[in-house]
Design a protein around this motif. Structure first.
Motif, PDB file in Angstrom:
ATOM      1  N   ALA A 149      12.130  20.158 -17.368  1.00  0.00           N
ATOM      2  CA  ALA A 149      12.221  18.965 -16.525  1.00  0.00           C
ATOM      3  C   ALA A 149      12.974  17.858 -17.246  1.00  0.00           C
ATOM      4  O   ALA A 149      13.838  17.196 -16.672  1.00  0.00           O
ATOM      5  CB  ALA A 149      10.825  18.497 -16.141  1.00  0.00           C
ATOM      6  N   ARG A 150      12.653  17.691 -18.543  1.00  0.00           N
ATOM      7  CA  ARG A 150      13.340  16.656 -19.311  1.00  0.00           C
ATOM      8  C   ARG A 150      14.825  16.984 -19.425  1.00  0.00           C
ATOM      9  O   ARG A 150      15.679  16.106 -19.292  1.00  0.00           O
ATOM     10  CB  ARG A 150      12.732  16.556 -20.699  1.00  0.00           C
TER      11      ARG A 150
ATOM     12  N   LYS B  49      16.626  18.583 -17.435  1.00  0.00           N
ATOM     13  CA  LYS B  49      17.313  18.351 -16.167  1.00  0.00           C
ATOM     14  C   LYS B  49      17.603  16.866 -15.960  1.00  0.00           C
ATOM     15  O   LYS B  49      18.298  16.495 -15.026  1.00  0.00           O
ATOM     16  CB  LYS B  49      16.438  18.828 -14.997  1.00  0.00           C
ATOM     17  N   GLY B  50      17.009  16.035 -16.792  1.00  0.00           N
ATOM     18  CA  GLY B  50      17.252  14.605 -16.668  1.00  0.00           C
ATOM     19  C   GLY B  50      16.233  13.888 -15.805  1.00  0.00           C
ATOM     20  O   GLY B  50      16.495  12.782 -15.340  1.00  0.00           O
ATOM     21  N   VAL B  51      15.079  14.518 -15.584  1.00  0.00           N
ATOM     22  CA  VAL B  51      14.022  13.822 -14.857  1.00  0.00           C
ATOM     23  C   VAL B  51      13.535  12.667 -15.722  1.00  0.00           C
ATOM     24  O   VAL B  51      13.408  12.793 -16.928  1.00  0.00           O
ATOM     25  CB  VAL B  51      12.853  14.778 -14.563  1.00  0.00           C
ATOM     26  N   ARG B  52      13.294  11.533 -15.081  1.00  0.00           N
ATOM     27  CA  ARG B  52      12.874  10.387 -15.861  1.00  0.00           C
ATOM     28  C   ARG B  52      11.515  10.625 -16.517  1.00  0.00           C
ATOM     29  O   ARG B  52      10.657  11.314 -15.949  1.00  0.00           O
ATOM     30  CB  ARG B  52      12.821   9.141 -14.964  1.00  0.00           C
ATOM     31  N   GLU B  53      11.317  10.033 -17.685  1.00  0.00           N
ATOM     32  CA  GLU B  53      10.113  10.300 -18.473  1.00  0.00           C
ATOM     33  C   GLU B  53       8.845  10.009 -17.678  1.00  0.00           C
ATOM     34  O   GLU B  53       7.880  10.768 -17.717  1.00  0.00           O
ATOM     35  CB  GLU B  53      10.157   9.464 -19.759  1.00  0.00           C
TER      36      GLU B  53
ATOM     37  N   GLN C  31       8.392  10.196 -14.495  1.00  0.00           N
ATOM     38  CA  GLN C  31       8.199  11.281 -13.527  1.00  0.00           C
ATOM     39  C   GLN C  31       7.646  12.528 -14.214  1.00  0.00           C
ATOM     40  O   GLN C  31       6.769  13.203 -13.691  1.00  0.00           O
ATOM     41  CB  GLN C  31       9.550  11.626 -12.892  1.00  0.00           C
ATOM     42  N   VAL C  32       8.179  12.817 -15.413  1.00  0.00           N
ATOM     43  CA  VAL C  32       7.721  14.001 -16.147  1.00  0.00           C
ATOM     44  C   VAL C  32       6.236  13.882 -16.428  1.00  0.00           C
ATOM     45  O   VAL C  32       5.449  14.806 -16.167  1.00  0.00           O
ATOM     46  CB  VAL C  32       8.504  14.155 -17.476  1.00  0.00           C
TER      47      VAL C  32
ATOM     48  N   LYS D 289       4.097  13.425 -12.925  1.00  0.00           N
ATOM     49  CA  LYS D 289       4.127  14.496 -11.942  1.00  0.00           C
ATOM     50  C   LYS D 289       3.953  15.872 -12.575  1.00  0.00           C
ATOM     51  O   LYS D 289       3.024  16.602 -12.275  1.00  0.00           O
ATOM     52  CB  LYS D 289       5.454  14.435 -11.179  1.00  0.00           C
ATOM     53  N   HIS D 290       4.853  16.208 -13.495  1.00  0.00           N
ATOM     54  CA  HIS D 290       4.813  17.557 -14.040  1.00  0.00           C
ATOM     55  C   HIS D 290       3.617  17.782 -14.936  1.00  0.00           C
ATOM     56  O   HIS D 290       2.938  18.793 -14.856  1.00  0.00           O
ATOM     57  CB  HIS D 290       6.100  17.843 -14.821  1.00  0.00           C
TER      58      HIS D 290
END
Lengths: 292, 319
Positions: free
Chosen positions: B221-222, B224-228, B230-231, B234-235
């Motif tokens: 996820a990181r 892929k550039g998902v914001r921290e 959000q990681v 959410k994840h």
């Protein structure tokens, strides 16, 4: 064989090595050992006995004469705190010895003793663990009454189930191992299985449990005495000294009468928990973090 | 899934039955004649009437039959009379006290979940920093300090020294009922009750979060550039919450134990105070009745926790 065993340290030595590198555990030891020395030696160097009354200092503030102040009838809070520590030590060590023995035997018998012994023992354990400990403690204590030995008994009665579960889980694994099968095949009795095979193979569980349980027992004793069900006055105990703070006057105006025993209680429990956690990590480096 | 539910319910029912048996045995171990519990102290009875009642309640029959009779009475809500309070039945006493206790425990548990989960996530994300050490040390203190000491200290600091909160009771005596008054009285004890549990939840949450944050899908996820944020939110959080859920269920017992002491210190008129004062006056029918009710609640809560866990975690199939 000999050469090999010389090269690799024994599991116990490795555990000890891990323990002395655990800063929290060493901190606990550094706290506990001096505290024990002070507790055990205090009648030698402290002028006041826990039940001596100084009529010139009722509810006296901490001073050079009474370092921790005095309580409502002029008894020295320092010597009562130390005496309370001794009582805590006595109650916790005795109850832990009792509950460790019972927990081990029940756990081992349910592992080695066949399906019926197992079912009965484990359902009993389930039941005892279902009731909130504080409630169970109150009910048993209300039947057993106050006093040092009934407190020991009540705490022990409440504490063994957790241990017996852990011992059972460990010995279940052991039961299928070749050396146990062999020894059974040669006609080993229950006693032999329990103490020649079961005990050495669960000693790490017992040590860790016993250490952490001392802290637990101290808390339970204090809780019971706080409710007036544990150690009856005039015997000093941290719990019954804290009970005094239920009076608003003592709580508001004479905080030293309950802050010192309270602080001693937290420090003792904290130190023992550090040591117990250190022992657990030392015996099983993979053990996860998390409370009991 | 249905089979798992059925098995769990069945074993729960078995536990309830075993609990009643245990309590029955304990009532028979208490000093005094069990018939005393069923005599109303205000109504004098002749010996014949007592004997008739004894026969009616089955107290002259063998113990297994007595157990069944007692169980029947208990199921119908007749737990006997209080030995110490005149004109009070055990059921009536308990019914008065359930509300305040539920209020106190409900708010305490809610606060401890919010506090524990948020600080757990925070310390996991900021691991090995000063705030992490500070919060972890506080949590350790919270676990090591018994509920009554936390309560006394909290009462002393917040109520006596700072005068932020009233020093006890459910409502201001004599004043008209208002929600604000109740909230003022509730906040401090609920907060103090939550500390021990919040500390436990925080430690588990932190450990569970750290484990999840090291998983491959979090790294993906990181990458892929998902914001921290959000990681984490959410994840990681959703998966890390699962093991904590069971913990929350299993600490209900702890909360009940803590509530006894908190109610005692704050004079909160709940089940805990009822139980303690019954123990002090050796009011055995009340002790046993309260224990029965509390124990049953714990069993029911445990079943519900297990069931909800099975619903939340799709990996748990038929048990």
């Amino acid at each position: 064989m000999l050469a090999l065993s010389r090269k690799t340290a024994s599991p116990l030595a490795r555990a000890a090595g891990r323990f002395v590198h655990n800063r929290a555990a060493l901190f606990g030891l550094a706290l506990l050992i001096p505290a024990l020395l002070i507790l055990l030696s205090y009648p030698v160097w402290l002028a006041d006995a826990p039940n001596d009354i100084d009529l010139l200092a009722l509810n006296g503030e901490p001073s050079w004469r009474h370092l921790f102040g005095t309580d409502g009838v002029g008894r020295d809070v320092l010597s009562r705190t130390l005496e309370g520590g001794r009582i805590s030590l006595l109650v916790s060590v005795c109850s832990v010895a009792l509950s460790t023995a019972v927990g081990f035997i029940v756990g081992a018998v349910s592992a080695f003793g066949g399906r019926w012994a197992d079912a009965i023992a484990m359902r009993t354990v389930d039941l005892v663990m279902t009731l909130p400990p504080a409630i169970f403690l109150l009910v048993i204590a209300s039947i057993a009454g106050a006093g040092i030995w009934s407190t020991v008994f009540v705490i022990a009665l409440l504490s063994w189930p957790v241990l017996s579960r852990m011992v059972r889980a460990r010995l279940f694994e052991l039961r299928e191992r070749d050396f146990v099968l062999a020894s059974r095949g040669m006609g080993a009795g229950m006693w032999h299985l329990l103490f020649r095979h079961g005990l050495p193979n669960s000693i790490d569980i017992l040590v860790v449990y016993a250490t952490l349980q001392v802290a637990n027992a101290i808390l339970l004793e204090a809780g019971l005495s706080f409710l007036g069900l544990g150690i009856p006055p005039p015997t000093a105990s941290w719990g019954n000294m804290l009970n005094g703070a239920r009076s608003t006057v003592v709580l508001e105006q004479f905080p030293w009468e309950w802050l010192f025993p309270g602080g001693a209680l937290v420090l003792a429990v904290l130190a023992i928990n550090f040591i117990g956690d250190g022992l657990r990590d030392a015996f099983d480096p993979r053990a996860e973090l998390g409370g009991s | 899934m249905l089979r798992y539910f059925a098995m769990r319910l069945l074993s729960g029912a078995g536990m309830l039955l075993a609990l009643t048996l245990l309590i029955f045995i304990l009532t028979r171990l208490t000093p005094g004649d069990p018939i005393d519990a069923y005599l109303d102290p205000n109504v004098p009875l002749s010996q014949e009437e007592v004997n008739a009642l004894r026969t009616h309640l089955g107290l002259d029959r063998p113990l297994p039959e007595q157990y069944l009779a007692w169980l029947g009475e208990a199921a119908r809500g007749n737990l006997g009379h209080s030995l110490q309070r005149f004109n009070e039945t055990v059921t009536g006493l308990i019914a008065q006290r359930v509300g305040p206790t539920l209020l106190l425990m409900g708010s305490g548990i809610a606060i401890s979940i919010i506090l524990g989960v948020s600080t757990g996530v925070f310390t996991a994300v900021r691991r090995d920093t000063l705030p992490d050490f500070a919060l972890s040390a506080t949590a350790l203190l919270g676990i090591s300090s018994p509920a009554f000491l936390t309560a006394l200290l909290g009462l002393y600091v917040a109520s006596v020294r700072l005068k932020w909160a009233p020093s006890g009771g459910l409502l201001t005596p004599g004043a008209e009922f208002s929600a604000w008054d109740l909230l003022q009285h509730l906040l401090l004890p609920a907060l103090l009750l939550s500390i021990g549990q919040a500390a436990l939840i925080m430690r588990y949450m932190r450990a569970s979060m750290l484990e999840v944050l090291n998983q491959d899908y979090v790294r993906t996820a990181r990458a892929k550039g998902v914001r921290e944020f959000q990681v984490v939110a959410k994840h990681a959080l959703r998966n890390a919450l699962l093991p904590v859920l069971t913990l929350i269920g299993s600490t209900i017992g702890l909360a009940i134990g803590g509530a006894i002491f908190i109610e005692r210190v704050f004079n909160w008129p709940g089940m805990g105070l009822l139980l303690v004062s019954a123990v002090e006056t050796r009011d055995y029918p009340v002790i046993m009745g309260a224990t029965l009710v509390i124990g049953s609640c714990v069993i029911v809560v445990n079943i519900l926790t297990d069931l909800s866990y099975a619903l939340v975690d799709p990996r748990i199939k038929v048990g």
